[in-house]
Scaffold this active site. Structure first.
Site, PDB file in Angstrom:
ATOM      1  N   ASP A   1       0.877  -1.167   0.000  1.00 20.30           N
ATOM      2  CA  ASP A   1       0.000   0.000   0.000  1.00 20.30           C
ATOM      3  C   ASP A   1       0.924   1.229   0.000  1.00 20.30           C
ATOM      4  OD1 ASP A   1      -2.054   1.770   0.033  1.00 20.30           O
ATOM      5  OD2 ASP A   1      -3.113   0.884   1.741  1.00 20.30           O
TER       6      ASP A   1
HETATM    7  C1  BGC Z   1      -4.974   3.316   0.036  1.00 19.97           C
HETATM    8  C2  BGC Z   1      -5.055   2.339  -1.120  1.00 19.97           C
HETATM    9  C3  BGC Z   1      -4.866   3.074  -2.410  1.00 19.97           C
HETATM   10  C4  BGC Z   1      -3.543   3.830  -2.387  1.00 19.97           C
HETATM   11  C5  BGC Z   1      -3.282   4.618  -3.641  1.00 19.97           C
HETATM   12  C6  BGC Z   1      -3.729   4.182  -0.028  1.00 19.97           C
HETATM   13  O1  BGC Z   1      -3.755   5.208   0.924  1.00 19.97           O
HETATM   14  O2  BGC Z   1      -5.025   2.622   1.268  1.00 19.97           O
HETATM   15  O3  BGC Z   1      -6.279   1.665  -1.112  1.00 19.97           O
HETATM   16  O4  BGC Z   1      -4.927   2.199  -3.500  1.00 19.97           O
HETATM   17  O5  BGC Z   1      -3.561   4.736  -1.302  1.00 19.97           O
HETATM   18  O6  BGC Z   1      -4.175   5.674  -3.748  1.00 19.97           O
END
Ligand code: BGC
Length: 826
Positions: A223
């Site tokens: 993530d």
């Molecule tokens: C989120 C993800 C997301 C990523 C990119 C993170 O903060 O938890 O679900 O895909 O950001 O935006």
């Protein structure tokens, strides 16, 4: 194909290989022309494909949010939505969608509840499999996320989810397993949190469960900013650090390999996985992608989104008024309808955070009903109350650029005040990630200004302001209205600065038709938490709203309701209430919405309440209004779909994918970690089964939802005996006893009261849909997989099936089980 991938890998030096394992920027991966690898683009997900920009200039089809998709209990439909998203992704140059989210609805307080499918792992997995199949059949990678036990937002960067092995396997991992094994997902995202003491990007489950046991051959990406170490993460089977170009790998990983702390074979395996992903999506020269998708005409997209929104609407109550159910509305003789509530004219089509997309248009409930009812019916609108104390983003229709066109001009200023760039924009919310454009790095800009002329249609007091973390200065007609430095609450998540940035405003008197120049200057402050040093995100808003005394507005709405034959009240939350980055404090509808519903219902017996939220809210007045329709965050076609359902052109197709609580906190797990630990005390007893166990009743059961016809359950049959891992197919005979054709979601709930192992009171074991004409009898087959009867044996670290009999109850919801059959397992 594998031989080609290995050949290309073999031609790369260690440095070139390691370079590929960290993102190039926020949304893309490094190309490697020497081996024919082009740049890969990733994007959120799941309610559309946002693309590389976070604003209105690059719009995206906005599909119903995940709770709405799951509420359809319709795998074929969700698969079609997946295909539609693949077409969108290709149109926007996206190879990898950061979706679906298959974390569970452990608690409705979870901020990202709207972004997950269900409390139930079986329903989550079925819908997740369909989503991934559709997307990947279109040659676009899905990224199932967030692996694992990432079910709430409070302290999400650091919290340690303490989950017992049985609950982890039977609930949280069970939602991922079929998406990996059956749908063959091409990417997995490792979560921010820890699970039982180890952070997810370094967790042994990545290698042992995901890759070895389930045979996952794709890429595990972190993530965003969740990769925290060099050796532990590399050795633990994380493949890709996102975003880039910084982070803990790069030169440090090269050095670790040289020093023998990370085997080069480990790096090779990661690169191979990345090349496999690239080959699958068509980013590797001379290797054909899965299937190139054909573009879809706008009208096809609109029709699919309209039908899908209606398919997810859940009619939780439809009482009789004057001897007949209030819905569908009887259009004959209908002359006057009042469409009220804070979400009536502003369609809330999606939730907040990384799930945000910018739809090309949205159809509000008011617009949809006006269009459907036509000129013969008078439709009045009143907001009644506000659902937020925050000032909304300035409506673009009230803004003019210096050249007279609709919108604003954004100017990027260097520290000495010189203008380094300009952007004409047609929105009031601004976000840049990584840079202000290809030629303008973030470090070269000290302030951003928004220049516009405000022109309103109603004379009065207006509130004009700005939102953003940092310094805000507003100048109106050449005079400084305010200059402030804003702060976030201590401990706030960086995403909170994006979804509900601190606000400042000034009251200004505006006259109808007059143009008043305004300039908002914003100096960003480092959001903290995102990355190590650089400000990678700049985000702020221009805000504008008319100041209307609350009581006056409420009374006006009630008066309109009293004069109408039907009052439709659209209540709900906003993307500022339901968002990534924070959990909800309360399940109550924000503001005075409950009061609005009660006062409208008191003056109009035909009051239909439409609930526009992505997650459960409390509906304390539900027994006092004849109809309640849960619409979720249903995507851009909201209003059209709503009109179809209210007017009876379509049946509301949805069934609740999650129990709806009757009160705050009771029977609901906490989302607040204590000393950094969030203990999943409830173990396997989630959702509806927790109420059952406590002998309590929720507001509405899991699986509940009414259509426009009625069904009698006539007979269920099961095979006399089954093998332990064999499963069974139940045959259920139904009779459509109503006056319309309809679709019924037939649900099977298993229980085993004398079990020797800990089990939920009852659990969903299978479901299937039946369709029938009025008066028709049909038989539907409901598969119950062997796994649906199995339990995880923590002593043996394996699945097991207790021999003996299982009680299988069949009906239209968890709380309404009409027929029962015993299934004997050898
Ligand atoms: C989120 C993800 C997301 C990523 C990119 C993170 O903060 O938890 O679900 O895909 O950001 O935006």
């Amino acid at each position: 194909m594998e031989a080609i991938l290995r050949e290309r890998l073999a031609s790369l030096s260690l440095e070139r290989k390691v370079r590929l394992l960290t993102g190039a920027d926020f949304w893309s991966l490094h190309p490697e022309p020497a081996i024919g690898l082009r740049r890969l683009v990733v994007s959120d997900g799941p309610a559309g494909v946002r693309g590389e920009r976070w604003d209105e200039r690059d719009p995206s089809a906005n599909v119903p949010s995940p709770t709405a998709l799951a509420a359809s209990w319709d795998e074929a439909r969700v698969e079609r939505i997946g295909r539609l998203l693949a077409v969108e992704a290709r149109r926007k140059g996206v190879d990898v969608l950061l979706a679906p989210t298959v974390n569970l609805h452990r608690s409705p307080y979870g901020g990202r509840h709207f972004e997950c499918f269900s409390e139930d792992p079986l329903l989550t997995a079925r819908i997740g499999v369909a989503y991934v199949r559709g997307l990947q059949a279109g040659g676009v990678a899905a990224t199932v996320k967030h692996f694992v036990a990432n079910d709430s937002e409070t302290d999400r960067w650091t919290l340690d989810a303490q989950v017992d092995e049985q609950a982890l396997r039977e609930r949280y991992l069970a939602a991922f397993e079929p998406v990996v094994r059956e749908a063959g997902v091409w990417a997995v995202m490792a979560a921010y949190n820890s699970v039982n003491g180890t952070t997810a990007t370094e967790h042994p489950m990545l290698a042992e469960v995901l890759k070895d046991e389930w045979g996952f051959d794709g890429v595990v990406m972190s993530d965003w900013y969740a990769a925290r170490s060099t050796e532990p993460a590399a050795n633990a089977a994380l493949d890709l650090v996102m975003p880039g170009p910084g982070g803990p790998w790069g030169g440090r990983l090269v050095a670790a390999v040289r020093a023998g702390r990370v085997p080069e074979a480990v790096v090779d395996d990661k690169v191979l996985r990345l090349l496999r992903l690239a080959a699958r999506v068509g980013a590797l020269d001379r290797v054909d992608p899965a299937v190139p998708p054909a573009p879809l005409p706008d009208a096809t997209v609109a029709a699919e989104l309209r039908a899908s929104a209606a398919a997810g609407f859940v009619l939780v109550r439809n009482a009789d008024v004057d001897g007949a159910p209030v819905l569908p509305l009887d259009r004959s003789g209908l002359r006057r309808v009042a469409v009220l509530g804070p979400n009536a004219a502003a369609a809330r089509t999606l939730g907040g955070g990384s799930a945000t997309v910018f739809p090309p248009y949205t159809v509000s409930p008011l617009d949809g009903l006006r269009a459907a009812l036509g000129p013969g019916v008078r439709v009045d609108h009143g907001q009644g109350v506000r659902s937020s104390d925050r000032l909304p983003v300035a409506p673009v229709a009230l803004l003019r650029r210096p050249d007279g066109t609709e919108g604003v001009e954004v100017r990027f200023l260097a520290a000495d005040g010189t203008v380094r760039g300009r952007e004409p924009r047609t929105g009031g919310a601004f976000t840049w990630l990584s840079s202000f454009g290809p030629e303008l790095p973030m470090g070269e800009v000290a302030a951003v200004e928004v220049h516009t002329r405000v022109r309103v249609a109603e004379t009065g007091t207006w509130l004009l302001g700005g939102s953003g973390l940092g310094q805000l200065r507003l100048t109106v007609a050449g005079r400084v209205a305010f200059e402030v430095a804003t702060e976030l609450p201590p401990g706030a998540d960086p995403v909170e600065a994006m979804m509900r940035p601190p606000q400042a405003w000034a009251a200004v008197e505006l006259r109808a038709g007059e143009e008043v120049p305004a300039v908002l200057r914003y100096r960003p402050r480092d959001l903290g938490g995102f990355g190590e040093t650089e400000v990678a995100v700049v985000t702020f808003q221009l805000n504008l709203a008319r100041q209307v005394p609350d009581e006056e507005e409420l009374e006006r709405a009630v008066a309109l309701a009293a004069e109408a034959e039907v009052a439709v009240v659209v209540v709900g939350t906003t993307e500022e209430v339901e968002s990534e980055g924070f959990d909800r404090d309360s399940l109550a509808l924000p503001g005075r919405q409950d009061e609005l519903v009660r006062r409208v219902a008191a003056v109009n017996p035909r009051t239909v309440v439409v609930v526009n939220s992505g997650a459960p809210v409390l509906l304390p007045w539900a027994g006092q209004v004849p109809a309640v329709l849960v619409a979720w965050f249903p995507g851009q076609e909201f209003g059209n779909a709503l009109a179809d359902v209210l007017c009876g052109d379509r049946e509301p197709g949805g069934r609740l994918p999650t129990v709806w609580p009757a009160a705050e906190h009771r029977h609901l797990p906490s989302t607040r970690p204590v000393d950094g630990k969030l203990i999943y005390e409830e173990s396997v007893h989630l959702g509806n089964s927790a109420y059952d166990r406590a002998g309590a009743r929720p507001a509405f059961c899991f699986g509940h939802g009414l259509g426009y016809t009625t069904w009698e359950y006539l007979l269920v049959t099961a095979p006399p005996q089954v093998e332990p891992d064999g499963g069974a197919v139940l045959k259920v005979r139904l009779h459509n006893t109503g006056t319309r054709a309809g679709r019924e979601v037939v649900q099977v709930y298993a229980s085993r009261p004398d079990s020797t192992v800990e089990r939920p009171a009852r659990w969903l074991a299978g479901f299937a849909a039946a369709t029938a004409d009025p008066g028709q009898e049909v038989t539907v087959e409901v598969p119950v997989a062997g796994r649906a009867l199995a339990h995880w044996d923590p002593a043996a670290h394996a699945w097991a099936v207790e021999p003996g009999s299982y009680r299988l109850a069949v009906g239209p919801s968890y709380g309404d089980r009409r027929l029962t059959v015993l299934l004997a397992v050898k």
